[in-house]
Design a protein around this motif. Structure first.
Motif, PDB file in Angstrom:
ATOM      1  N   THR A 143     -26.102 106.901  41.960  1.00  0.00           N
ATOM      2  CA  THR A 143     -26.623 108.220  42.315  1.00  0.00           C
ATOM      3  C   THR A 143     -28.013 108.030  42.891  1.00  0.00           C
ATOM      4  O   THR A 143     -28.894 107.450  42.256  1.00  0.00           O
ATOM      5  N   SER A 144     -28.211 108.513  44.130  1.00  0.00           N
ATOM      6  CA  SER A 144     -29.464 108.242  44.812  1.00  0.00           C
ATOM      7  C   SER A 144     -29.498 108.966  46.151  1.00  0.00           C
ATOM      8  O   SER A 144     -28.512 109.558  46.583  1.00  0.00           O
ATOM      9  N   MET A 145     -30.661 108.880  46.815  1.00  0.00           N
ATOM     10  CA  MET A 145     -30.777 109.296  48.219  1.00  0.00           C
ATOM     11  C   MET A 145     -30.583 108.044  49.063  1.00  0.00           C
ATOM     12  O   MET A 145     -31.262 107.030  48.856  1.00  0.00           O
ATOM     13  N   TYR A 146     -29.653 108.139  50.023  1.00  0.00           N
ATOM     14  CA  TYR A 146     -29.381 107.010  50.911  1.00  0.00           C
ATOM     15  C   TYR A 146     -29.885 107.331  52.310  1.00  0.00           C
ATOM     16  O   TYR A 146     -29.593 108.385  52.867  1.00  0.00           O
ATOM     17  N   LEU A 147     -30.652 106.400  52.853  1.00  0.00           N
ATOM     18  CA  LEU A 147     -31.250 106.585  54.184  1.00  0.00           C
ATOM     19  C   LEU A 147     -30.801 105.480  55.123  1.00  0.00           C
ATOM     20  O   LEU A 147     -30.813 104.306  54.767  1.00  0.00           O
ATOM     21  N   CYS A 148     -30.428 105.899  56.323  1.00  0.00           N
ATOM     22  CA  CYS A 148     -30.038 104.968  57.374  1.00  0.00           C
ATOM     23  C   CYS A 148     -31.153 104.948  58.418  1.00  0.00           C
ATOM     24  O   CYS A 148     -31.810 105.970  58.659  1.00  0.00           O
ATOM     25  N   ALA A 149     -31.381 103.787  59.038  1.00  0.00           N
ATOM     26  CA  ALA A 149     -32.387 103.679  60.090  1.00  0.00           C
ATOM     27  C   ALA A 149     -31.860 102.778  61.197  1.00  0.00           C
ATOM     28  O   ALA A 149     -30.998 101.909  60.968  1.00  0.00           O
ATOM     29  N   SER A 150     -32.387 102.979  62.407  1.00  0.00           N
ATOM     30  CA  SER A 150     -32.043 102.088  63.502  1.00  0.00           C
ATOM     31  C   SER A 150     -33.305 101.739  64.279  1.00  0.00           C
ATOM     32  O   SER A 150     -34.312 102.459  64.231  1.00  0.00           O
ATOM     33  N   ARG A 151     -33.224 100.633  64.998  1.00  0.00           N
ATOM     34  CA  ARG A 151     -34.400 100.119  65.720  1.00  0.00           C
ATOM     35  C   ARG A 151     -33.948  99.255  66.866  1.00  0.00           C
ATOM     36  O   ARG A 151     -32.974  98.495  66.742  1.00  0.00           O
ATOM     37  N   HIS A 152     -34.664  99.369  67.985  1.00  0.00           N
ATOM     38  CA  HIS A 152     -34.415  98.473  69.101  1.00  0.00           C
ATOM     39  C   HIS A 152     -34.877  97.069  68.727  1.00  0.00           C
ATOM     40  O   HIS A 152     -35.861  96.910  68.000  1.00  0.00           O
ATOM     41  N   SER A 189     -36.575  94.701  70.082  1.00  0.00           N
ATOM     42  CA  SER A 189     -37.928  94.212  70.379  1.00  0.00           C
ATOM     43  C   SER A 189     -38.999  95.224  69.995  1.00  0.00           C
ATOM     44  O   SER A 189     -40.152  95.063  70.364  1.00  0.00           O
ATOM     45  N   ALA A 190     -38.634  96.242  69.265  1.00  0.00           N
ATOM     46  CA  ALA A 190     -39.586  97.302  68.931  1.00  0.00           C
ATOM     47  C   ALA A 190     -39.968  97.252  67.459  1.00  0.00           C
ATOM     48  O   ALA A 190     -39.267  96.669  66.633  1.00  0.00           O
ATOM     49  N   PHE A 191     -41.096  97.860  67.124  1.00  0.00           N
ATOM     50  CA  PHE A 191     -41.515  97.982  65.739  1.00  0.00           C
ATOM     51  C   PHE A 191     -40.948  99.231  65.073  1.00  0.00           C
ATOM     52  O   PHE A 191     -40.616  99.231  63.901  1.00  0.00           O
ATOM     53  N   GLU A 192     -40.870 100.310  65.844  1.00  0.00           N
ATOM     54  CA  GLU A 192     -40.544 101.588  65.244  1.00  0.00           C
ATOM     55  C   GLU A 192     -39.084 101.704  64.869  1.00  0.00           C
ATOM     56  O   GLU A 192     -38.196 101.429  65.678  1.00  0.00           O
ATOM     57  N   ALA A 193     -38.825 102.134  63.641  1.00  0.00           N
ATOM     58  CA  ALA A 193     -37.480 102.454  63.180  1.00  0.00           C
ATOM     59  C   ALA A 193     -37.350 103.959  63.078  1.00  0.00           C
ATOM     60  O   ALA A 193     -38.306 104.654  62.721  1.00  0.00           O
ATOM     61  N   PHE A 194     -36.170 104.453  63.408  1.00  0.00           N
ATOM     62  CA  PHE A 194     -35.892 105.884  63.344  1.00  0.00           C
ATOM     63  C   PHE A 194     -34.900 106.121  62.205  1.00  0.00           C
ATOM     64  O   PHE A 194     -33.892 105.421  62.110  1.00  0.00           O
ATOM     65  N   PHE A 195     -35.219 107.126  61.404  1.00  0.00           N
ATOM     66  CA  PHE A 195     -34.423 107.385  60.207  1.00  0.00           C
ATOM     67  C   PHE A 195     -33.571 108.640  60.347  1.00  0.00           C
ATOM     68  O   PHE A 195     -33.965 109.600  61.022  1.00  0.00           O
ATOM     69  N   GLY A 196     -32.427 108.612  59.676  1.00  0.00           N
ATOM     70  CA  GLY A 196     -31.646 109.816  59.497  1.00  0.00           C
ATOM     71  C   GLY A 196     -32.271 110.667  58.407  1.00  0.00           C
ATOM     72  O   GLY A 196     -33.263 110.282  57.780  1.00  0.00           O
ATOM     73  N   GLN A 197     -31.664 111.827  58.161  1.00  0.00           N
ATOM     74  CA  GLN A 197     -32.224 112.761  57.182  1.00  0.00           C
ATOM     75  C   GLN A 197     -31.830 112.435  55.752  1.00  0.00           C
ATOM     76  O   GLN A 197     -32.352 113.028  54.814  1.00  0.00           O
ATOM     77  N   ASP A 229     -33.888 113.214  73.098  1.00  0.00           N
ATOM     78  CA  ASP A 229     -34.515 112.988  71.812  1.00  0.00           C
ATOM     79  C   ASP A 229     -33.718 111.959  71.009  1.00  0.00           C
ATOM     80  O   ASP A 229     -32.510 111.968  71.013  1.00  0.00           O
ATOM     81  N   VAL A 230     -34.454 111.100  70.342  1.00  0.00           N
ATOM     82  CA  VAL A 230     -33.863 110.050  69.532  1.00  0.00           C
ATOM     83  C   VAL A 230     -33.134 110.653  68.345  1.00  0.00           C
ATOM     84  O   VAL A 230     -33.628 111.562  67.702  1.00  0.00           O
ATOM     85  N   LYS A 231     -31.937 110.119  68.037  1.00  0.00           N
ATOM     86  CA  LYS A 231     -31.218 110.724  66.932  1.00  0.00           C
ATOM     87  C   LYS A 231     -30.451 109.702  66.097  1.00  0.00           C
ATOM     88  O   LYS A 231     -29.706 108.873  66.616  1.00  0.00           O
ATOM     89  N   VAL A 232     -30.660 109.800  64.781  1.00  0.00           N
ATOM     90  CA  VAL A 232     -29.862 109.046  63.819  1.00  0.00           C
ATOM     91  C   VAL A 232     -29.203 110.082  62.920  1.00  0.00           C
ATOM     92  O   VAL A 232     -29.897 110.883  62.281  1.00  0.00           O
ATOM     93  N   THR A 233     -27.889 110.084  62.913  1.00  0.00           N
ATOM     94  CA  THR A 233     -27.155 111.119  62.192  1.00  0.00           C
ATOM     95  C   THR A 233     -26.378 110.516  61.035  1.00  0.00           C
ATOM     96  O   THR A 233     -25.600 109.572  61.220  1.00  0.00           O
ATOM     97  N   GLN A 234     -26.609 111.060  59.859  1.00  0.00           N
ATOM     98  CA  GLN A 234     -25.827 110.659  58.698  1.00  0.00           C
ATOM     99  C   GLN A 234     -24.792 111.734  58.423  1.00  0.00           C
ATOM    100  O   GLN A 234     -25.083 112.926  58.524  1.00  0.00           O
ATOM    101  N   SER A 235     -23.586 111.312  58.077  1.00  0.00           N
ATOM    102  CA  SER A 235     -22.429 112.209  58.077  1.00  0.00           C
ATOM    103  C   SER A 235     -22.552 113.368  57.091  1.00  0.00           C
ATOM    104  O   SER A 235     -22.057 114.466  57.355  1.00  0.00           O
TER     105      SER A 235
END
Lengths: 107, 112
Positions: free
Chosen positions: B86-95, B97-105, B1-7
């Motif tokens: 002060t905010s919500m910070y989101l990290c994402a990653s993407r291959h 050549s791909a369109f889809e980005a995967f986000f952390g929580q 399963d694809v995973k993006v982990t924020q600390s």
């Protein structure tokens, strides 16, 4: 700076109704994406539209990319409470997001 | 399963502190992104990286810097935290050549 304008910002409708959310820009995009975000989670991709005029269906959700590749729409047929969430359109390549449409479906 | 982990899911820091937000992905993705999400303003791009050692400014880079020393890790640094960060910070990653980005929580940062 490329900008994406989403409308409406908020939408609250009864279960079973149809709705359309719009995403507009003055810029041409090579593709547009729609994401959905649940509270406390990151956005999750629903669909990518690439070709001008393209229509994609995901069960009761229909996505359309404008002929000029500057706008897109999301149409939901017979909305259900499970459709509640924040819907975001995003433009490729840097993934620039619109401000989102917060959708609430009342049972 | 694809995973993006924020600390961290939640973080509270004092004004003036140096803050590090870490993001790790296990998908060997070339591209990584940092956003902040605020009510009424949506997700705004802070910085992104197309590959290791590369970084590009997004739409709101002021007050932030980033580091990408390894492919799987993209760090966001607040040099001197301020209350308006002060905010919500989101990290994402993407291959590449791909369109889809995967986000952390997300990391909900409060600066007091």
């Amino acid at each position: 700076t490329q900008l994406l304008e989403q409308s409406p910002q908020f939408l609250s409708i009864q279960e079973g109704e149809n709705l359309t959310v719009y995403c507009n820009s003055s810029s041409v995009f090579s593709s547009l994406q729609w994401y959905r975000q649940e509270p406390g989670e990151g956005p999750v991709l629903l669909v990518t539209v690439v070709t001008g005029g393209e229509v994609k269906k995901l069960k009761r959700l229909t996505f359309q990319f404008g002929d000029a590749r500057k706008d897109s729409s999301l149409h939901i047929t017979a909305a259900q409470p499970g459709d509640t969430g924040l819907y975001l359109c995003a433009g490729y390549d840097k993934i620039i997001f619109g401000k989102g449409t917060r959708l609430h479906i009342l049972p | 399963d694809v995973k993006v982990t924020q600390s961290s899911r939640y973080l509270v820091k004092r004004t003036g502190e140096k803050v590090f937000l870490e993001c790790v992905q296990d998908m060997d993705h070339e591209n990584m992104f940092w956003y902040r999400q605020d009510p009424g303003l949506g997700l705004r791009l802070i910085y992104f990286s197309y590959d290791v050692k590369m970084k590009e400014k997004g739409d709101i880079p002021e007050g932030y810097s980033v580091s990408r020393e390894k492919k799987e890790r993209f760090s966001l640094i607040l040099e001197s935290a301020s209350t308006n960060q002060t905010s919500m910070y989101l990290c994402a990653s993407r291959h590449n050549s791909a369109f889809e980005a995967f986000f952390g929580q997300g990391t909900r940062l409060t600066v007091v």
